[in-house]
Enzyme design. Structure first.
Site, PDB file in Angstrom:
ATOM      1  N   GLU A 249       1.004  -1.218  -0.038  1.00 35.41           N
ATOM      2  CA  GLU A 249      -0.083  -0.015   0.133  1.00 35.41           C
ATOM      3  C   GLU A 249       0.931   1.482  -0.069  1.00 35.41           C
ATOM      4  O   GLU A 249       1.519   1.666   0.968  1.00 35.41           O
ATOM      5  CB  GLU A 249      -0.954   0.138   1.070  1.00 35.41           C
ATOM      6  CG  GLU A 249      -1.716  -1.122   1.447  1.00 35.41           C
ATOM      7  CD  GLU A 249      -3.022  -1.143   0.452  1.00 35.41           C
ATOM      8  OE1 GLU A 249      -3.265   0.259  -0.114  1.00 35.41           O
ATOM      9  OE2 GLU A 249      -3.577  -1.913   0.090  1.00 35.41           O
ATOM     10  N   CYS A 283      -2.338   9.344   2.506  1.00 33.43           N
ATOM     11  CA  CYS A 283      -1.774   8.760   1.391  1.00 33.43           C
ATOM     12  C   CYS A 283      -2.798   9.032   0.261  1.00 33.43           C
ATOM     13  O   CYS A 283      -2.519   9.177  -0.823  1.00 33.43           O
ATOM     14  CB  CYS A 283      -1.801   7.215   1.437  1.00 33.43           C
ATOM     15  SG  CYS A 283      -3.184   6.491   2.355  1.00 33.43           S
ATOM     16  N   GLU A 383       4.821  12.726  -4.670  1.00 38.39           N
ATOM     17  CA  GLU A 383       3.765  13.100  -3.643  1.00 38.39           C
ATOM     18  C   GLU A 383       4.617  13.581  -2.367  1.00 38.39           C
ATOM     19  O   GLU A 383       5.746  13.461  -2.201  1.00 38.39           O
ATOM     20  CB  GLU A 383       3.538  11.590  -2.988  1.00 38.39           C
ATOM     21  CG  GLU A 383       2.668  11.764  -1.829  1.00 38.39           C
ATOM     22  CD  GLU A 383       2.834  10.070  -0.993  1.00 38.39           C
ATOM     23  OE1 GLU A 383       3.712   9.468  -1.024  1.00 38.39           O
ATOM     24  OE2 GLU A 383       1.535   9.977  -0.776  1.00 38.39           O
TER      25      GLU A 383
HETATM   26  P1  NAD Z   1       8.337   4.776   4.737  1.00 40.20           P
HETATM   27  O1  NAD Z   1       8.383   4.068   3.565  1.00 40.20           O
HETATM   28  O2  NAD Z   1       9.659   5.619   4.962  1.00 40.20           O
HETATM   29  O3  NAD Z   1       8.350   3.830   6.080  1.00 40.20           O
HETATM   30  C1  NAD Z   1       7.237   2.828   6.217  1.00 40.20           C
HETATM   31  C2  NAD Z   1       7.688   1.711   6.872  1.00 40.20           C
HETATM   32  O4  NAD Z   1       8.675   1.146   6.393  1.00 40.20           O
HETATM   33  C3  NAD Z   1       8.309   2.329   8.319  1.00 40.20           C
HETATM   34  O5  NAD Z   1       7.804   1.415   9.389  1.00 40.20           O
HETATM   35  C4  NAD Z   1       9.804   2.212   8.110  1.00 40.20           C
HETATM   36  O6  NAD Z   1      10.438   2.108   9.108  1.00 40.20           O
HETATM   37  C5  NAD Z   1       9.853   0.819   7.313  1.00 40.20           C
HETATM   38  N1  NAD Z   1      11.097   0.750   6.450  1.00 40.20           N
HETATM   39  C6  NAD Z   1      11.645   1.293   5.844  1.00 40.20           C
HETATM   40  N2  NAD Z   1      12.717   0.977   5.091  1.00 40.20           N
HETATM   41  C7  NAD Z   1      12.494  -0.563   5.430  1.00 40.20           C
HETATM   42  C8  NAD Z   1      13.269  -1.816   5.081  1.00 40.20           C
HETATM   43  N3  NAD Z   1      14.424  -1.710   4.264  1.00 40.20           N
HETATM   44  N4  NAD Z   1      12.838  -2.767   5.479  1.00 40.20           N
HETATM   45  C9  NAD Z   1      11.570  -2.828   6.140  1.00 40.20           C
HETATM   46  N5  NAD Z   1      11.015  -1.838   6.579  1.00 40.20           N
HETATM   47  C10 NAD Z   1      11.417  -0.476   6.339  1.00 40.20           C
HETATM   48  O7  NAD Z   1       6.946   5.560   4.738  1.00 40.20           O
HETATM   49  P2  NAD Z   1       6.539   6.794   5.692  1.00 40.20           P
HETATM   50  O8  NAD Z   1       7.474   8.015   5.686  1.00 40.20           O
HETATM   51  O9  NAD Z   1       6.773   5.944   7.180  1.00 40.20           O
HETATM   52  O10 NAD Z   1       5.233   6.878   5.283  1.00 40.20           O
HETATM   53  C11 NAD Z   1       4.654   7.695   4.437  1.00 40.20           C
HETATM   54  C12 NAD Z   1       4.181   6.947   2.911  1.00 40.20           C
HETATM   55  O11 NAD Z   1       3.379   6.011   3.522  1.00 40.20           O
HETATM   56  C13 NAD Z   1       3.870   7.805   2.157  1.00 40.20           C
HETATM   57  O12 NAD Z   1       4.404   7.538   0.712  1.00 40.20           O
HETATM   58  C14 NAD Z   1       2.127   7.466   2.195  1.00 40.20           C
HETATM   59  O13 NAD Z   1       1.708   7.658   0.746  1.00 40.20           O
HETATM   60  C15 NAD Z   1       2.452   5.980   2.404  1.00 40.20           C
HETATM   61  N6  NAD Z   1       0.941   5.678   3.013  1.00 40.20           N
HETATM   62  C16 NAD Z   1       0.171   4.862   2.066  1.00 40.20           C
HETATM   63  C17 NAD Z   1      -0.875   4.277   2.612  1.00 40.20           C
HETATM   64  C18 NAD Z   1      -1.754   3.628   1.667  1.00 40.20           C
HETATM   65  O14 NAD Z   1      -3.032   3.164   2.284  1.00 40.20           O
HETATM   66  N7  NAD Z   1      -1.737   3.315   0.282  1.00 40.20           N
HETATM   67  C19 NAD Z   1      -1.558   4.659   3.836  1.00 40.20           C
HETATM   68  C20 NAD Z   1      -0.637   5.644   4.615  1.00 40.20           C
HETATM   69  C21 NAD Z   1       0.680   5.951   4.138  1.00 40.20           C
END
Ligand code: NAD
Length: 490
Positions: A249, A283, A383
């Site tokens: 997602e 998101c 985004e």
């Molecule tokens: P992010 O991708 O930086 O982090 C998300 C999660 O992934 C965090 O828990 C982070 O620690 C973890 N992570 C990062 N690198 C990793 C790795 N190598 N292995 C495993 N886990 C890892 O995103 P963010 O900044 O926390 O959130 C914002 C993003 O989330 C935005 O792009 C937003 O659009 C998206 N989002 C999407 C939805 C949806 O339903 N489609 C909902 C909410 C947020």
């Protein structure tokens, strides 16, 4: 400090002794210090989940009983709502009223999957022969890694935890490192309600370290990830080596299409909501306003007037209408997008600056409306995940659709018009996982949520949201075994 990692039914600290300070983004105040896991803690959590799953302690519980357990989670959450909402607001800076709404939504999600679990009886297949009994059984996938972002910390986790448990899986949850507290409270609730040890595990910490093994370890059967596009790509690539089931997602650049015949006041008001609720850290934020030329000037003037009036403030400030961004780094990233837009010729109609005065203690960014943009600009394509909205105009329905679909994302979009036939036509042609007609943002636990194109794959919520956490097993029984004669006897 009490231990905050939950592994194999016990609260433990990180093996290497790592810790992290959690600060309230509204004022920078220390909320708490939590344990910071690294690879070895996560590997221990995966091992615990593996043992718990293989023991059948949860996967062997009849599905209706698992469903009843989820209903008790919903009830427990409602009882502890204020504690959960407060924790969410302290970690994210979001207004307490919004956190309370999130908690109601989370309880509803557990209710939904609790009831759905009880109906899960598999499927009889007509094999076309009286001598065959054929059925589909839905088995749990196994050990699920649940990785979640910071914008709706417990909500995003609940969309995964509830169906994962309903289906009989064991899981390791890794919430975003900035917002761990509601995940800790959720584990306490699951523990208090008697979930067998090892079924639910929690690791806290940075993505690459605490999260790393979740997409590479052979004992993980599935990764369900919500977060950014770049991280999602990396996780999918890592998971490919052991052919894990993956659900992603990711982000969105969501068009909000307004036709001239729309209810003007409702459309302006909801355009404001679409772009600026939770400071645009959503998101599905309507960060791309696509408005019919003939009303554009009046519409944008009104949007700017309303945006300028939004009061910023902390989670417990009754006067505040919107909160801070999650961190200084994130605020700076949003500002950089706006600055890049200006350098490419875009015009900032309002906002484009940090909060001033008292707000300087937190990570505030003024609601920002940007026009004079073109489709190639990064401020239109990428985004920003902050309180920014760009304005594009169209003359015809086809042009509106062409603009709205010209994005590599495909999470959500909206169309505003009083012409019911046009509303349906446009909704059908929008390449987005959710389309709202004359509304923005609502979602239902019983309706699938997810993205087209690079917004990801797989679906959360709805019946498909449960199916993500299941394997369909075909069981074929020959009731009249006989020599097949395929290979003649020699
Ligand atoms: P992010 O991708 O930086 O982090 C998300 C999660 O992934 C965090 O828990 C982070 O620690 C973890 N992570 C990062 N690198 C990793 C790795 N190598 N292995 C495993 N886990 C890892 O995103 P963010 O900044 O926390 O959130 C914002 C993003 O989330 C935005 O792009 C937003 O659009 C998206 N989002 C999407 C939805 C949806 O339903 N489609 C909902 C909410 C947020």
């Amino acid at each position: 400090m009490t231990a905050t990692l939950f592994i194999d039914g016990a609260w433990v600290g990180a093996v290497a002794g790592g810790t992290r300070e959690i600060r309230n983004p509204a004022d920078g105040e220390l909320v708490a210090v939590v344990d910071e896991a690294d690879e070895q803690d996560t590997i221990a959590a995966i091992a615990a989940a593996r043992r718990a799953f293989d023991s059948g302690a949860w996967s062997g519980v009849p599905a209706p009983e698992r469903g009843d357990f989820l209903l008790r989670v919903a009830a427990g959450l409602r009882e502890r709502k204020e504690e959960f909402a407060r924790a969410e607001s302290l970690d994210t800076g979001k207004r307490i009223v919004e956190s309370r709404i999130d908690m109601d939504d989370i309880a509803a999600c557990f209710d939904y999957f609790g009831k759905l679990a009880g109906q899960d009886a598999g499927r009889i297949v007509d094999a076309g022969s009286a001598d065959v009994f054929s059925r589909i059984e839905y088995s749990p996938v196994g050990v699920c890694a649940l990785i979640t972002p910071w914008n709706y910390p417990l909500l995003q986790a609940a969309w995964k935890i509830a169906p994962a448990l309903a289906a009989g899986n064991a899981f390791v949850l890794k919430p975003a490192e900035l917002t761990p507290h509601t995940a800790i409270l959720m584990m306490r609730l699951l523990e208090d309600l008697g979930l067998p040890a090892g079924v639910a595990n929690l690791v806290l910490g940075a993505g690459a370290t605490a999260g790393g093994p979740l997409s590479t370890h052979p004992d993980v059967d599935m990764v369900s990830f919500t977060g950014g596009l770049v991280t999602g790509r990396l996780i999918a690539a890592n998971a490919a080596a052991t052919v894990k089931k993956v659900a992603l997602e990711l982000g969105g650049k969501n068009p909000n299409v307004v036709f001239a015949d729309a209810d003007f006041d409702a459309a302006v008001d909801n355009a404001l909501n679409a772009a600026f609720v939770h400071s645009g850290q959503v998101c599905s934020a309507g960060a791309r306003l696509v408005v019919e030329e003939s009303i554009a000037e009046r519409f944008v003037d009104e949007l700017v007037r309303r945006a300028e009036g939004i009061r910023l403030g902390g989670p417990f400030d009754d006067e505040a209408e919107s909160g801070p961004l999650i961190s200084a780094a994130h605020r700076d990233k949003v500002h950089a997008y706006v600055q890049a837009g200006i350098a490419e010729g875009a015009r900032v109609r309002c906002g484009g600056e940090f909060g001033s005065g008292e707000l300087e203690k937190g990570f505030y960014y003024r609601p920002t409306v940007i026009d004079n943009v073109s489709r190639g600009m990064s401020v239109v394509r990428d985004e920003a995940f902050g309180p920014t909205v760009t304005v594009e105009t169209f003359a015809t329905e086809d042009e509106a659709l062409e603009i709205a679909n010209d994005t590599f994302y495909g999470l959500a979009g909206a169309v505003w018009t009083q012409d019911a036939a046009r509303a349906q036509r446009v909704a059908q042609r929008l390449d987005h996982g959710t389309v709202w007609i004359n509304d923005f943002h609502p979602y239902l636990p019983q309706a699938e949520w997810g993205g087209f194109k690079q917004s990801g794959f797989g679906r959360e919520l709805g019946p498909t949201g449960l199916a993500e956490y299941q394997e369909a097993k075909h069981i074929y029984q020959n009731l009249a075994p006989a020599v097949s004669g395929w290979f003649p006897e020699h």
